[in-house]
Design a protein around this motif. Structure first.
Motif, short mmCIF file in Angstrom:
data_model
loop_
_atom_site.label_atom_id
_atom_site.label_comp_id
_atom_site.label_asym_id
_atom_site.label_seq_id
_atom_site.Cartn_x
_atom_site.Cartn_y
_atom_site.Cartn_z
N GLY A 49 21.52 -3.62 -1.86
CA GLY A 49 20.28 -4.30 -2.21
C GLY A 49 20.55 -5.37 -3.25
O GLY A 49 21.57 -6.05 -3.20
N LEU A 50 19.67 -5.48 -4.21
CA LEU A 50 19.74 -6.48 -5.26
C LEU A 50 19.81 -5.77 -6.62
O LEU A 50 19.01 -4.87 -6.88
CB LEU A 50 18.49 -7.37 -5.22
N ALA A 79 17.91 -2.27 -0.63
CA ALA A 79 17.75 -3.14 0.55
C ALA A 79 16.52 -2.76 1.37
O ALA A 79 15.90 -3.62 1.99
CB ALA A 79 19.01 -3.10 1.42
N ALA A 92 18.83 -12.18 3.94
CA ALA A 92 19.29 -10.92 4.53
C ALA A 92 20.03 -11.18 5.84
O ALA A 92 19.90 -12.24 6.44
CB ALA A 92 18.10 -10.00 4.78
N THR A 95 24.05 -9.29 -4.83
CA THR A 95 23.44 -8.79 -3.62
C THR A 95 24.52 -8.14 -2.78
O THR A 95 25.69 -8.46 -2.90
CB THR A 95 22.78 -9.91 -2.79
N VAL A 100 16.11 -14.46 -1.80
CA VAL A 100 17.12 -13.52 -1.32
C VAL A 100 17.16 -13.63 0.20
O VAL A 100 16.13 -13.59 0.87
CB VAL A 100 16.74 -12.06 -1.70
N PHE A 111 21.79 -14.84 -2.59
CA PHE A 111 20.78 -14.79 -3.65
C PHE A 111 20.89 -16.07 -4.45
O PHE A 111 21.99 -16.54 -4.73
CB PHE A 111 21.07 -13.60 -4.56
N GLU A 154 20.99 -5.30 4.84
CA GLU A 154 21.94 -5.81 3.86
C GLU A 154 21.47 -7.16 3.37
O GLU A 154 21.01 -7.99 4.14
CB GLU A 154 23.32 -5.95 4.52
N LEU A 155 21.59 -7.38 2.07
CA LEU A 155 21.24 -8.67 1.48
C LEU A 155 22.50 -9.51 1.37
O LEU A 155 23.51 -9.05 0.83
CB LEU A 155 20.59 -8.47 0.11
#
Length: 131
Positions: free
Chosen positions: A77-78, A94, A118, A73, A116, A106, A102-103
Motif C-alpha cells: 500500500g502507501l 492497498a 495502481a 508505495t 497514487v 506516487f 498493488e500501488l
C-alpha cells in the motif's frame, strides 16, 4: 563512478534492487527491495536514516515538497514517514484503493496531497492530514 553508497562496495549487492530514488535539498533517499528505505546526506553521502519497513515490495519513493515526509508505495500500500525521525505518519493498505492490489507510483502535489497510481490503471488522490 560505480561506488555502492549503501555498502561502500564497488560492485553493489546482486540480491538487492533499488526501485526508487528521490531528492530534496541536501538529501536523497533510495528504496530497495530489501524492505529498506535509506536517506543520505548529498554532500557527504553519509546515511542519515535507515527504515526497515517490512512493507513487502516497493515500487516508488518520494519526498514531500517541504521535505518533512517521505512516502513509499508498493504491494503493501502507501506508507508516509517523517523524513527526519523515521516515525510512521500514515499507512494505507492497498485494499483502501478500490480494485488495486498493488500501488505502483506516487507523487506529492502539495505537502499534504498526493496522487497514487495502481497496477490496475487506477489513479487516486490522497489527502494527508496535517501533522
Amino acid at each position: 563512478f560505480g561506488r555502492d553508497l549503501v555498502d561502500k562496495d564497488p560492485h553493489g549487492d546482486p540480491h538487492r534492487t533499488v526501485v526508487g530514488i528521490t531528492v530534496h535539498a541536501g538529501r536523497f533517499a533510495a528504496a530497495a527491495n530489501d524492505d529498506t528505505l535509506r536517506v543520505f546526506d548529498r554532500a557527504t553521502y553519509r546515511r542519515t536514516l535507515r527504515l526497515f519497513t517490512d512493507a513487502s515490495l516497493f515500487n516508488n519513493c518520494e519526498f514531500s515538497p517541504d521535505g518533512r515526509h517521505i512516502a513509499i508505495t508498493g504491494s503493501h500500500g502507501l506508507a508516509v514517514f517523517d523524513a527526519t525521525t523515521g516515525a510512521l505518519a500514515l499507512h494505507l493498505h492497498a485494499l483502501a484503493f478500490p480494485g488495486a492490489d498493488e500501488l505502483t507510483i506516487f507523487t506529492f502535489t502539495s505537502p499534504h496531497r498526493a496522487l497514487v497510481g495502481a497496477e490496475n490503471g487506477g489513479l487516486f488522490e490522497v489527502t494527508l492530514e496535517a501533522p
